[in-house]
Motif scaffolding. Sequence first.
Motif, PDB file in Angstrom:
ATOM      1  N   UNK A   1       0.838  -1.188   0.000  1.00 47.50           N
ATOM      2  CA  UNK A   1       0.000   0.000   0.000  1.00 47.50           C
ATOM      3  C   UNK A   1       0.880   1.248   0.000  1.00 47.50           C
ATOM      4  N   UNK A   2       0.861   1.977  -1.131  1.00 44.92           N
ATOM      5  CA  UNK A   2       1.613   3.227  -1.260  1.00 44.92           C
ATOM      6  C   UNK A   2       0.685   4.406  -1.540  1.00 44.92           C
ATOM      7  N   UNK A   3      -0.584   4.269  -1.235  1.00 42.27           N
ATOM      8  CA  UNK A   3      -1.583   5.294  -1.554  1.00 42.27           C
ATOM      9  C   UNK A   3      -1.146   6.672  -1.077  1.00 42.27           C
ATOM     10  N   UNK A   4      -1.255   7.676  -1.974  1.00 44.14           N
ATOM     11  CA  UNK A   4      -0.959   9.046  -1.603  1.00 44.14           C
ATOM     12  C   UNK A   4       0.513   9.372  -1.447  1.00 44.14           C
ATOM     13  N   UNK A   5       1.383   8.443  -1.865  1.00 44.59           N
ATOM     14  CA  UNK A   5       2.826   8.689  -1.813  1.00 44.59           C
ATOM     15  C   UNK A   5       3.229   9.353  -3.128  1.00 44.59           C
ATOM     16  N   UNK A   6       3.221  10.670  -3.145  1.00 42.32           N
ATOM     17  CA  UNK A   6       3.374  11.439  -4.381  1.00 42.32           C
ATOM     18  C   UNK A   6       4.759  11.266  -4.999  1.00 42.32           C
ATOM     19  N   UNK A   7       4.792  11.194  -6.335  1.00 39.88           N
ATOM     20  CA  UNK A   7       6.054  11.109  -7.056  1.00 39.88           C
ATOM     21  C   UNK A   7       6.737   9.774  -6.948  1.00 39.88           C
ATOM     22  N   UNK A   8       5.978   8.722  -6.666  1.00 36.03           N
ATOM     23  CA  UNK A   8       6.549   7.392  -6.492  1.00 36.03           C
ATOM     24  C   UNK A   8       7.023   6.819  -7.828  1.00 36.03           C
ATOM     25  N   UNK A   9       8.190   6.191  -7.802  1.00 40.69           N
ATOM     26  CA  UNK A   9       8.738   5.536  -8.990  1.00 40.69           C
ATOM     27  C   UNK A   9       8.798   4.031  -8.734  1.00 40.69           C
ATOM     28  N   UNK A  10       8.247   3.264  -9.681  1.00 35.41           N
ATOM     29  CA  UNK A  10       8.238   1.808  -9.554  1.00 35.41           C
ATOM     30  C   UNK A  10       9.368   1.194 -10.363  1.00 35.41           C
ATOM     31  N   UNK A  11       9.940   0.077  -9.881  1.00 39.21           N
ATOM     32  CA  UNK A  11      10.884  -0.652 -10.736  1.00 39.21           C
ATOM     33  C   UNK A  11      10.125  -1.287 -11.891  1.00 39.21           C
ATOM     34  N   UNK A  12      10.602  -1.136 -13.095  1.00 44.27           N
ATOM     35  CA  UNK A  12       9.898  -1.660 -14.260  1.00 44.27           C
ATOM     36  C   UNK A  12      10.002  -3.177 -14.371  1.00 44.27           C
ATOM     37  N   UNK A  13      10.766  -3.795 -13.458  1.00 41.13           N
ATOM     38  CA  UNK A  13      10.847  -5.256 -13.395  1.00 41.13           C
ATOM     39  C   UNK A  13      10.031  -5.768 -12.214  1.00 41.13           C
ATOM     40  N   UNK A  14       8.976  -5.030 -11.887  1.00 42.59           N
ATOM     41  CA  UNK A  14       8.192  -5.317 -10.693  1.00 42.59           C
ATOM     42  C   UNK A  14       7.729  -6.762 -10.613  1.00 42.59           C
ATOM     43  N   UNK A  15       7.403  -7.351 -11.733  1.00 39.21           N
ATOM     44  CA  UNK A  15       6.812  -8.687 -11.680  1.00 39.21           C
ATOM     45  C   UNK A  15       7.609  -9.746 -12.443  1.00 39.21           C
ATOM     46  N   UNK A  16       8.882  -9.502 -12.651  1.00 39.86           N
ATOM     47  CA  UNK A  16       9.685 -10.449 -13.422  1.00 39.86           C
ATOM     48  C   UNK A  16       9.884 -11.770 -12.683  1.00 39.86           C
ATOM     49  N   UNK A  17       9.965 -12.848 -13.443  1.00 38.32           N
ATOM     50  CA  UNK A  17      10.348 -14.139 -12.896  1.00 38.32           C
ATOM     51  C   UNK A  17       9.360 -14.728 -11.907  1.00 38.32           C
ATOM     52  N   UNK A  18       8.082 -14.374 -12.010  1.00 39.17           N
ATOM     53  CA  UNK A  18       7.099 -14.922 -11.089  1.00 39.17           C
ATOM     54  C   UNK A  18       7.205 -14.353  -9.694  1.00 39.17           C
ATOM     55  N   UNK A  19       7.890 -13.213  -9.545  1.00 34.44           N
ATOM     56  CA  UNK A  19       8.058 -12.600  -8.236  1.00 34.44           C
ATOM     57  C   UNK A  19       6.732 -12.037  -7.739  1.00 34.44           C
ATOM     58  N   UNK A  20       6.688 -11.717  -6.434  1.00 35.21           N
ATOM     59  CA  UNK A  20       5.478 -11.219  -5.796  1.00 35.21           C
ATOM     60  C   UNK A  20       4.289 -12.126  -6.085  1.00 35.21           C
TER      61      UNK A  20
END
Length: 396
Positions: free
Chosen positions: A158-177
């Motif tokens: 949960x990162x709701x309202x966390x302004x200017x957040x940058x996500x890793x573009x490999x967020x879901x690689x390799x069956x992660x998470x």
Amino acid sequence: SPKPSLIPHLNKLVSLKLSGCKSLKSLPAEMFHLEFLKELDLLGCSKLKRLPEMSSAVNIEEVILNGTAIEELPSSIDCISGLSIMDVQNCKKLKSLPSNLCKLTCLRALILNGCSKLQRLPDELGNLEALGYLHAEGTGIREVPSSIVRLNNVRKLDFKGTKGLSLPMTLSLGGALRGLWCLDLADCGITELPENLGMLTSLIYLYLDKNNFGRIPESIIQLSTLLYIRLSHFERLQSLPEHPCCLIELDAHHCTALESLSGLFSSNEPYHPCIDLSDNYKMDQNVTRGILQDALQKFKHMGTERWKRIPFSGSKGYILLPGSEIPEWFSFKSEGSSMTLEMTPDFFNKNRGLGFAFSALVGFGDHQDVREARYVESDHLLLGDDFFDDKDFFTF
């Protein structure tokens, strides 16, 4: 603060709750020598600025620092090897988390909501192998560390309202998470999602409202367990890709550039999803007509399937979109805020009713939605159904 001389008399203490002690400024170091202490609750101790070193607090499982004035956690926190819950929400002066925190292999919940000065998470966050819940709503975090993909036991991010957040573009690689069931990125100012979002194979809730995406990755259709998605208040999004057939709720209201969408209704599922497309005035009339025709086919399919599958559970669904005309396939029509239906003996097949399909035109005029501080500019069409549960069946 508790007197050090009292500590020897507390050697059997399991839970220490000092919540609401607004004058508490410090704790004696001996406090963490208590062999059986499992819970330390300092909720609302607003003058507490620091904790003593925790090298002897080996059995503590829960630490609650909600609303304290601490600026940092002791580096010796990794000595609490059995720590399960760390709650530092609303610690407005907390600036950083020690990297040693990531050695806590039993930590299940890390609660950081409201820590507005906290700008980063430890790079080694992915080492928290037992972490199930990370709550970071309204923090100052700017970047999610790439190691987050290793959190295979995490259930909610949960990162709701966390302004200017940058996500890793490999967020879901390799069956992660692979255990993630709720991802809340609402109101984070994000402009891009990972293309392989569809690899979050356990996701049930996806909240993306109030961001600035230009597109949603087409891989979203691969989220076969996704039931709830929020995409409201987008200014650049022009189209929605086909979504998973199991969807129960889609909120895409006030998407001011939205022109087209596809796959709203699946013919395979025995229920009608709840879909909010209100305030989307750029949608082409042909698109709207297509949606209504698909809804009719869905009603027919559900009626047939429900009749075959008795007994069954009830189902309610609706779609709300700009419109000014009741579909012509409704037999009973009336003006005003209510209507009465006179049922003929053959209205229900075999004297048993499956449910209702209904439609209404809602005129808002200059109505203001106080919750969202906006005006509803024109009339809308509400189209829905209510299929009865077994216990609700009519008999005439």
